[in-house]
Scaffold this motif. Structure first.
Motif, PDB file in Angstrom:
ATOM      1  N   ASP A 171      33.290  48.003 -38.916  1.00 33.42           N
ATOM      2  CA  ASP A 171      32.151  47.119 -39.165  1.00 33.42           C
ATOM      3  C   ASP A 171      32.663  45.721 -39.481  1.00 33.42           C
ATOM      4  OD1 ASP A 171      29.662  46.069 -39.759  1.00 33.42           O
ATOM      5  OD2 ASP A 171      29.565  46.971 -41.747  1.00 33.42           O
ATOM      6  N   VAL A 202      27.149  49.097 -53.044  1.00 33.75           N
ATOM      7  CA  VAL A 202      26.343  49.508 -51.892  1.00 33.75           C
ATOM      8  C   VAL A 202      26.178  51.019 -51.782  1.00 33.75           C
ATOM      9  CG1 VAL A 202      26.949  47.413 -50.604  1.00 33.75           C
ATOM     10  CG2 VAL A 202      28.274  49.513 -50.236  1.00 33.75           C
ATOM     11  N   PHE A 229      31.600  43.949 -48.851  1.00 38.19           N
ATOM     12  CA  PHE A 229      30.313  44.192 -48.208  1.00 38.19           C
ATOM     13  C   PHE A 229      29.414  42.987 -48.426  1.00 38.19           C
ATOM     14  CE2 PHE A 229      32.117  48.325 -48.945  1.00 38.19           C
ATOM     15  CZ  PHE A 229      31.846  48.991 -47.760  1.00 38.19           C
ATOM     16  N   SER A 230      28.593  42.701 -47.434  1.00 33.61           N
ATOM     17  CA  SER A 230      27.760  41.502 -47.473  1.00 33.61           C
ATOM     18  C   SER A 230      26.555  41.651 -48.374  1.00 33.61           C
ATOM     19  CB  SER A 230      27.282  41.158 -46.061  1.00 33.61           C
ATOM     20  OG  SER A 230      28.398  40.899 -45.229  1.00 33.61           O
ATOM     21  N   MET A 257      30.522  38.174 -48.494  1.00 29.26           N
ATOM     22  CA  MET A 257      31.162  39.410 -48.927  1.00 29.26           C
ATOM     23  C   MET A 257      31.259  39.374 -50.452  1.00 29.26           C
ATOM     24  SD  MET A 257      33.902  40.734 -46.072  1.00 29.26           S
ATOM     25  CE  MET A 257      35.187  39.591 -46.426  1.00 29.26           C
ATOM     26  N   GLY A 315      28.344  53.195 -50.706  1.00 27.99           N
ATOM     27  CA  GLY A 315      28.919  53.684 -49.457  1.00 27.99           C
ATOM     28  C   GLY A 315      29.881  54.834 -49.666  1.00 27.99           C
ATOM     29  N   ARG A 355      35.187  43.517 -53.230  1.00 26.19           N
ATOM     30  CA  ARG A 355      33.932  42.990 -52.679  1.00 26.19           C
ATOM     31  C   ARG A 355      34.105  42.653 -51.198  1.00 26.19           C
ATOM     32  NH1 ARG A 355      31.876  38.526 -56.730  1.00 26.19           N
ATOM     33  NH2 ARG A 355      33.810  37.592 -55.982  1.00 26.19           N
ATOM     34  N   LEU A 413      32.048  48.666 -52.789  1.00 26.50           N
ATOM     35  CA  LEU A 413      31.659  49.994 -52.325  1.00 26.50           C
ATOM     36  C   LEU A 413      30.705  50.636 -53.322  1.00 26.50           C
ATOM     37  CD1 LEU A 413      32.206  52.106 -50.081  1.00 26.50           C
ATOM     38  CD2 LEU A 413      33.952  53.068 -51.582  1.00 26.50           C
ATOM     39  N   ARG A 419      36.351  48.590 -43.238  1.00 26.95           N
ATOM     40  CA  ARG A 419      34.916  48.744 -43.489  1.00 26.95           C
ATOM     41  C   ARG A 419      34.329  49.372 -42.230  1.00 26.95           C
ATOM     42  NH1 ARG A 419      31.537  43.409 -44.484  1.00 26.95           N
ATOM     43  NH2 ARG A 419      31.507  43.453 -42.216  1.00 26.95           N
ATOM     44  N   ARG A 466      31.002  51.582 -40.163  1.00 29.14           N
ATOM     45  CA  ARG A 466      29.614  52.048 -40.046  1.00 29.14           C
ATOM     46  C   ARG A 466      29.574  53.556 -40.205  1.00 29.14           C
ATOM     47  NH1 ARG A 466      26.013  48.153 -37.228  1.00 29.14           N
ATOM     48  NH2 ARG A 466      26.906  46.205 -37.969  1.00 29.14           N
ATOM     49  N   PRO A 521      28.189  54.690 -43.579  1.00 25.75           N
ATOM     50  CA  PRO A 521      28.706  53.368 -43.934  1.00 25.75           C
ATOM     51  C   PRO A 521      29.581  53.418 -45.190  1.00 25.75           C
ATOM     52  CG  PRO A 521      26.364  53.266 -43.458  1.00 25.75           C
ATOM     53  CD  PRO A 521      26.729  54.725 -43.500  1.00 25.75           C
TER      54      PRO A 521
END
Length: 146
Positions: free
Chosen positions: A136, A69, A55-56, A62, A71, A53, A66, A7, A9, A25
């Motif tokens: 990240d 979000v 990403f927060s 989490m 991303g 899953r 993807l 993951r 940034r 990101p």
């Protein structure tokens, strides 16, 4: 197929001082085809990556993928993920698919990812690449899909 997800940034791939792929990101996916892998293996891998899953959510859990979000996904071929270090101090890469098959599966993986997700960048198969990333979390997830 073997994959290592990070993951990020932001991440980018440079070849000979020129950026060939970059994302903000999202996920950096290092990927290696093995000899018995098929296009179905690649399809399964991409489907899993897009829905994983990692990403927060607003509560800090989490729980988001993807796709949730929106991303980016940066896909980089890396045959060294198949390294066998059990025989001594020099790794063996015989667990990686032959170059022609590896290239085919890498390009198939890219095509499927681009069909299913709007933000996909890539490295270049077989090139000497410099991969830059800001991890990240850090969140790093190994995967193996057949």
């Amino acid at each position: 197929m073997i994959a290592l997800l990070q993951r990020v940034r932001e991440a980018r791939v440079d070849i000979a001082g020129r950026t060939v792929g970059a994302i903000g990101p999202g996920l950096l996916m290092l990927v290696c085809a093995e000899p018995d892998d098929t296009e179905a293996s690649a399809d399964k891998l991409i489907a899993k990556v897009l829905k994983l899953r990692v990403f927060s959510d607003v509560a800090g859990k989490m729980n988001l993928s993807l796709q949730d979000v929106g991303g980016g996904l940066l896909i980089v071929s890396q045959f060294t993920l198949a390294a066998d270090t059990s025989g001594g101090n020099r790794p063996s890469f015989s667990g990686a698919a032959p170059a022609a098959w590896g290239r085919h599966l890498y390009e198939h993986t890219l095509a499927v990812a681009r069909r299913l997700h709007p933000v996909v960048a890539s490295g270049e198969f077989g090139a000497d690449m410099q991969v830059h990333l800001v991890n990240d979390g850090p969140v790093t997830i190994p995967m193996h899909c057949r």
